[in-house]
Write an enzyme that holds these catalytic residues in place. Structure first.
Site: not given
Ligand code: PSU
Ligand code: MN
Length: 307
Positions: A159, A25
């Site tokens: 996380k 990604e």
């Molecule tokens: N969690 C991490 N590092 C990241 C992300 C999530 O530890 O870089 C990024 C990933 O691209 C994931 C996105 O798909 O954040 C999720 O965002 P949201 O919580 O807005 O859906």
């Protein structure tokens, strides 16, 4: 549909010749890590995939196309651009139709990978149900994507900025198997334990490939979470990181951060509060996931022609 995709020659060749390919990604590069560690890690992760015998395909959006595979110059652009947007399923049509630069999250990367015929995707952590998500309804689009799109995601769990228990409940409801690669405990990104267990433990890539084949041959559409804990040497103390996370969430609340800004905001706070220690752990686990993903992609190519 396919005219929205462009491939590098290398990835096109690999897919045409049924070589193992691993998707990666771009949000992790643009919104997940600072420069220059982001570009260094992006390049190193690609090298790790080559060394393990597979071909990397980093996915991002540029000039109205979903790019399957990026050149070093393009990677650099994602790593340095100040205007790059974070793109999940919801954002895809807008970013593509306006020709903007878009970094794909887990959900949008899964969509790109599935359209390109790539079954294995490696990242750091996936999104999930946020703490107090039962009130805010802040639930990552990664989870609904996992319920519908046939890609296996190798990650280090989630996380603990998120509600891990509710995230696992959500995944169960949506029929998404959570596999522990050589582990029984569901990892919480920086540490190897979250207090929760994985659904199933598998110890070799061939077993994971068999599970993928079985799921999709049965027509059970949707993704698979392959949880791979951070290497012991880089793991952080759970309590130490919990304090930081509580502070970061409090700060986000006070500043009124909502929507897709929440995750990048929290990641950035944690990075600053741990003075780079969390970044080292982050880099190490991302590399480890790439290695495991390459092995799974190879095992999958050996056993079947999964459609
Ligand atoms: N969690 C991490 N590092 C990241 C992300 C999530 O530890 O870089 C990024 C990933 O691209 C994931 C996105 O798909 O954040 C999720 O965002 P949201 O919580 O807005 O859906
Ligand atoms: Mn959200």
């Amino acid at each position: 549909m396919k005219h929205y995709l462009t491939f590098t020659e290398e990835v096109k060749h690999a897919l045409g010749n049924r070589l193992p390919v691993v998707a990666l990604e771009t949000t992790i590069i643009s919104h997940g890590m600072p420069y220059p560690q982001n570009i260094q890690t992006a390049k190193e992760v690609e090298q790790i995939i080559y060394h393990n015998g597979a071909v990397p395909a980093t996915i991002g959006i540029m000039d109205g196309k979903i790019k399957i595979g990026l050149t070093n110059e393009e990677l650099e652009e994602f790593a340095t651009s100040k205007t790059v947007e974070k793109v999940s399923r919801r954002d895809l049509p807008y970013i593509l139709s306006t020709g903007k630069l878009g970094a794909t999250t887990v959900s949008a990367t899964m969509i790109g990978a599935a359209l390109a015929g790539i079954k294995v995707f490696s990242t750091g952590g996936i999104g999930g149900v946020h703490r107090e998500g039962e009130q805010t309804m802040d639930i990552s689009a990664d989870l609904t994507e996992l319920s519908r799109t046939n890609v296996a995601v190798v990650c280090t769990g989630i996380k603990s900025i998120l509600d891990i228990g509710r995230t696992l409940e959500y995944l169960e409801t949506q029929g998404v198997p959570v596999i522990g690669y050589q582990c029984d405990k569901f990892p919480s990104f920086y540490s190897r334990d979250s207090g929760f267990r994985v659904d199933f433990r598998l110890d070799v890539p061939e077993q994971i490939a068999m599970l993928m084949k079985t799921k999709w041959e049965l027509g059970l559409n949707g993704g698979i979470v392959i949880a791979n804990p951070v290497p012991e040497a880089y793991a952080m103390n759970r309590r130490e990181i919990e304090n930081v996370i509580v502070q970061a969430i409090q700060e986000a609340k006070e500043k009124g951060i909502t929507g897709k800004q929440v995750t990048p905001f929290l990641l950035n706070c944690i990075k600053q509060m741990t003075k780079g220690k969390s970044l080292e752990t982050n880099i190490s686990l991302v590399k480890h996931n790439a290695e495991v993903a390459a092995k799974i992609a190879i095992a999958l190519r050996k056993i079947v022609d999964v459609k």
